[in-house]
Write a protein that holds these residues in place. Structure first.
Motif, short mmCIF file in Angstrom:
data_model
loop_
_atom_site.label_atom_id
_atom_site.label_comp_id
_atom_site.label_asym_id
_atom_site.label_seq_id
_atom_site.Cartn_x
_atom_site.Cartn_y
_atom_site.Cartn_z
N ASP A 359 84.38 57.25 56.82
CA ASP A 359 84.13 56.65 55.02
C ASP A 359 83.04 55.27 55.62
N LEU A 360 84.12 54.69 56.78
CA LEU A 360 83.11 53.48 57.85
C LEU A 360 81.33 53.96 58.04
N LEU A 361 82.28 54.47 58.51
CA LEU A 361 80.98 55.74 59.42
C LEU A 361 79.30 55.90 58.70
N LEU A 362 80.13 57.23 56.91
CA LEU A 362 78.79 57.22 56.37
C LEU A 362 78.20 56.09 55.59
N MET A 363 79.15 55.03 55.78
CA MET A 363 78.30 54.15 55.30
C MET A 363 77.10 53.69 55.36
N VAL A 364 77.86 53.13 56.72
CA VAL A 364 76.79 52.28 58.10
C VAL A 364 75.76 53.49 57.76
N LEU A 365 75.70 54.25 58.35
CA LEU A 365 74.18 55.39 58.57
C LEU A 365 73.79 55.22 56.77
N VAL A 366 74.04 55.15 55.70
CA VAL A 366 73.38 54.90 54.71
C VAL A 366 73.00 54.11 54.62
N LEU A 367 73.82 52.68 55.12
CA LEU A 367 73.00 52.01 54.01
C LEU A 367 71.61 51.65 55.50
N GLY A 368 71.80 52.16 56.62
CA GLY A 368 71.25 52.12 57.91
C GLY A 368 69.65 52.65 56.97
N MET A 369 69.84 53.77 56.49
CA MET A 369 68.33 54.63 56.39
C MET A 369 68.24 54.37 54.87
N THR A 370 69.06 53.30 53.93
CA THR A 370 68.49 53.17 52.70
C THR A 370 67.33 52.16 53.05
N VAL A 371 67.47 51.22 54.33
CA VAL A 371 67.02 49.93 54.37
C VAL A 371 65.68 50.23 55.69
N PHE A 372 65.78 51.92 56.06
CA PHE A 372 64.98 51.65 57.17
C PHE A 372 63.92 53.33 56.65
N VAL A 373 64.55 54.13 56.20
CA VAL A 373 64.00 55.41 55.41
C VAL A 373 64.00 55.39 54.23
N ASP A 374 63.81 55.60 53.22
CA ASP A 374 64.20 56.01 51.92
C ASP A 374 65.58 56.37 51.48
N LEU A 375 65.45 55.36 50.40
CA LEU A 375 66.32 55.78 49.06
C LEU A 375 66.80 57.52 49.15
N ILE A 376 66.20 58.39 48.88
CA ILE A 376 66.40 59.78 48.12
C ILE A 376 67.13 59.69 49.66
N THR A 377 66.32 60.14 50.66
CA THR A 377 66.99 60.99 51.87
C THR A 377 68.27 60.51 52.45
N ALA A 378 68.28 58.97 52.54
CA ALA A 378 69.48 58.31 52.11
C ALA A 378 70.57 58.92 51.75
N VAL A 379 70.43 59.01 50.62
CA VAL A 379 71.79 59.68 49.94
C VAL A 379 71.64 61.18 49.93
N GLY A 380 70.81 62.10 50.04
CA GLY A 380 70.67 63.35 50.67
C GLY A 380 71.27 63.52 51.97
N VAL A 381 71.02 62.34 52.65
CA VAL A 381 71.69 62.74 54.11
C VAL A 381 73.43 62.45 53.72
N GLY A 382 73.48 61.28 53.24
CA GLY A 382 75.10 60.80 53.17
C GLY A 382 75.32 62.20 52.56
N VAL A 383 75.24 62.66 51.31
CA VAL A 383 76.30 63.42 50.23
C VAL A 383 76.12 64.93 51.02
N VAL A 384 75.61 65.16 52.02
CA VAL A 384 75.50 66.59 52.96
C VAL A 384 76.40 65.77 53.98
N LEU A 385 76.59 65.30 54.47
CA LEU A 385 77.64 64.89 55.68
C LEU A 385 78.22 64.35 55.59
N ALA A 386 79.24 63.56 54.13
CA ALA A 386 80.43 64.22 53.32
C ALA A 386 80.74 64.73 52.99
N ALA A 387 79.81 66.51 52.67
CA ALA A 387 80.72 67.10 52.09
C ALA A 387 80.64 68.05 53.00
#
Length: 544
Positions: A359-387
């Motif tokens: 859960d912590l790794l997923l949170m950090v990954l989404v945080l990094g992608m939100t900051v350095f990529v974009d919001l939609i990609t971050a959440v999309g990747v996060g949801v797929v990995l969580a699923a």
């Protein structure tokens, strides 16, 4: 339509503060889209007002957002600046969002796991803080997080002392403003007024500057032509991005206010807002996380605050710009740094080490992608990995619960049958809905645990449904049983499970199907006796 007037003062102050904060963003995003600053203003007014009026998230503030502007800027370049076609795309996107809401698609966003939401929220907070570093130092902030970070060394080499002190003072004032005064004037609005007055009379610092004014012109949609496919494609992308952006912001608002939004109603409101924006020459918008948080922190709670925010922008567009153009950029930066710090999910970060590491790794990954990529990609990747992680966990539990039952039965008669026919009857109990995650290993585990058995019994009594992958796994088990000369019996399969199994080849993949496990066991023992196989002497309880 009913309006909740119980928090009228907070809604007005929250809306005014959000409107002032939204003003420079609307102008800047309008310019970034290629359609000009007033297109950003009109978009903020239309989407902000109608999404609040018809939407399903009380304190949501809507307007132009980064992901939407990226799409519009690309469309602007592809269409060589043809504004009529671009506004047509905005209108079509709005109509698609209304359709999404009517079809009930909004409910699915609630499936986003908390670590993804936490990473998204914290990432937004970090972005806000990064984007304010240059304005605090007295310099314009380049577009994008990386651009803003890259410009910080240059800004540090030429600090504007008065600007930095004003920004820090604003931040301190927002933090130290007494709570009892906050009931009459929220700290962000107080800091905005005090900082503006102080700068106007005593300081030479960068301000917002001249703001264009004027009424919009009605834009009619244009259909047909060689470039219509580009318009439709952009409209679909805008609708999907805007819906995701808005509903993610709704989740953030829910987390802050402890309320629950109406997803489909929110999509309908956003769609009406974007359709109206296209009609008056405004750019597309969505729920804006930063502005929503500003509104909530300033006291806004209901749809009135979003409508007030839009009316503030309308007043500016109609000629009150000179009042807002004197607002120092440092004051807004100080307010926004506080907003960014408030968005960071400190509560989760403090206890993250106590929870699952994934859960912590997923949170950090989404945080990094939100900051350095974009919001939609971050959440999309996060949801797929969580699923995927969830499917893996469920599959592991399902395999662990796949038991070769012998003495763990409630029925003494069933237990006696298994004891008399040790290693000749293998009974496997499936638990819960069988998913594709467990399907790949089902055949292997059954084959491994029943290598000496003559009859396999698969008990589906506790299985409400199974997907095609699991059904194919059962087919594989049946094929293995046939190849090794074993009989396969099914027990307890409900109507839905039977339909899925029969749908593969028109029949059940077994030599027998029984309503209960007891019936299957009795039939298996009878079959063994017919084959001339003698039962094994039952062993005393606890032996073997």
């Amino acid at each position: 339509m009913k309006f909740d007037l119980s928090n009228l003062r907070g809604d007005i102050t929250g809306g005014i503060t959000a409107g002032v904060v939204a003003l420079p963003l609307a102008l800047a995003l309008g310019v970034a889209s290629g359609l000009g600053p007033m297109a950003g203003m009109y978009g903020a007014i239309a989407v902000g007002f109608f999404a609040a009026l018809f939407g399903g998230t009380g304190p949501q503030i809507s307007g132009p957002t980064g992901p939407m502007v990226v799409v519009l800027a690309g469309l602007f370049a592809s269409l060589s600046g043809d504004a009529a076609l671009i506004f047509t795309a905005v209108m079509l996107a709005g109509l698609l969002q209304v359709a999404f809401g009517l079809l009930g698609i909004g409910h699915y966003i609630r499936l986003v796991p908390y670590p993804v939401i936490s990473g998204f929220m914290t990432g937004i907070g970090v972005i806000i803080i990064i984007l304010q570093l240059n304005p605090l130092l007295g310099h314009a902030s380049p577009s994008g997080t990386l651009g803003a970070l890259g410009n910080v060394p240059e800004a540090l080499s030429a600090i504007h002392p008065a600007n930095l002190m004003l920004g820090i003072a604003t931040l301190v004032l927002v933090y130290l403003w007494p709570a009892k005064w906050g009931r009459y004037m929220p700290s962000p609005l107080a800091a905005l007024i005090i900082g503006t007055v102080l700068a106007y009379f005593a300081l030479d610092v960068p301000i917002l500057g001249a703001i264009p004014t004027g009424l919009p012109e009605l834009q009619m949609p244009v259909f047909g032509g060689d470039q219509m496919m580009l318009v439709v494609e952009a409209a679909i992308i805008l609708a999907v991005l805007g819906s995701l952006d808005s509903l993610l912001t709704s989740l953030v608002a829910d987390n802050m206010t402890r309320t629950r939004h109406h997803s489909n109603k929110e999509l309908i409101g956003q769609g009406i807002g974007n359709t109206a924006a296209g009609l008056i020459g405004g750019i597309a918008g969505a729920g804006a996380t930063m502005r929503t948080v500003v509104n909530i922190r300033s006291g806004g709670q209901t749809r009135i605050s979003g409508m007030v925010h839009a009316l503030v922008l309308l007043a500016v567009a109609l000629g009150l710009g000179p009042l807002a153009e004197n607002i120092p950029q440092a004051v807004l930066a100080g307010i926004l740094v506080k907003v960014g710090l408030d968005i960071v999910d400190w509560k989760y970060l403090k206890r993250a080490h106590q929870g699952p590491r994934w859960d912590l790794l997923l949170m950090v990954l989404v945080l990094g992608m939100t900051v350095f990529v974009d919001l939609i990609t971050a959440v999309g990747v996060g949801v797929v990995l969580a699923a995927l992680a969830y499917v893996k966990q469920v599959a592991r539990l399902q395999i662990e619960q796949l038991r070769n039952l012998r003495e763990q039965l409630d029925s003494e008669e069933d237990k006696a049958i298994l004891l008399r026919n040790r290693d000749r009857i293998a009974l496997f109990e499936f638990s819960g809905p069988l998913s594709f995650g467990a399907a790949a290993d089902l055949g292997h585990h059954v084959r491994e645990r029943a290598s000496q058995s003559s009859i396999l019994i698969l008990d589906f009594s506790a299985v409400p449904f199974l997907d095609l992958s699991a059904a194919l796994a059962v087919e594989t088990i049946a094929g293995d049983a046939k190849d090794s000369g074993k009989q396969l019996y099914l027990a307890g399969a409900n109507g839905e499970v039977r339909r899925v199994l029969e749908g593969l080849n028109g029949r059940l993949p077994a030599q027998g199907s029984f309503k209960t496990r007891s019936e299957a066991l009795a039939a298996a023992e009878e079959a063994l006796q017919q084959w001339g196989v003698s039962p094994i002497q039952a062993l005393p309880s606890g032996v073997g």
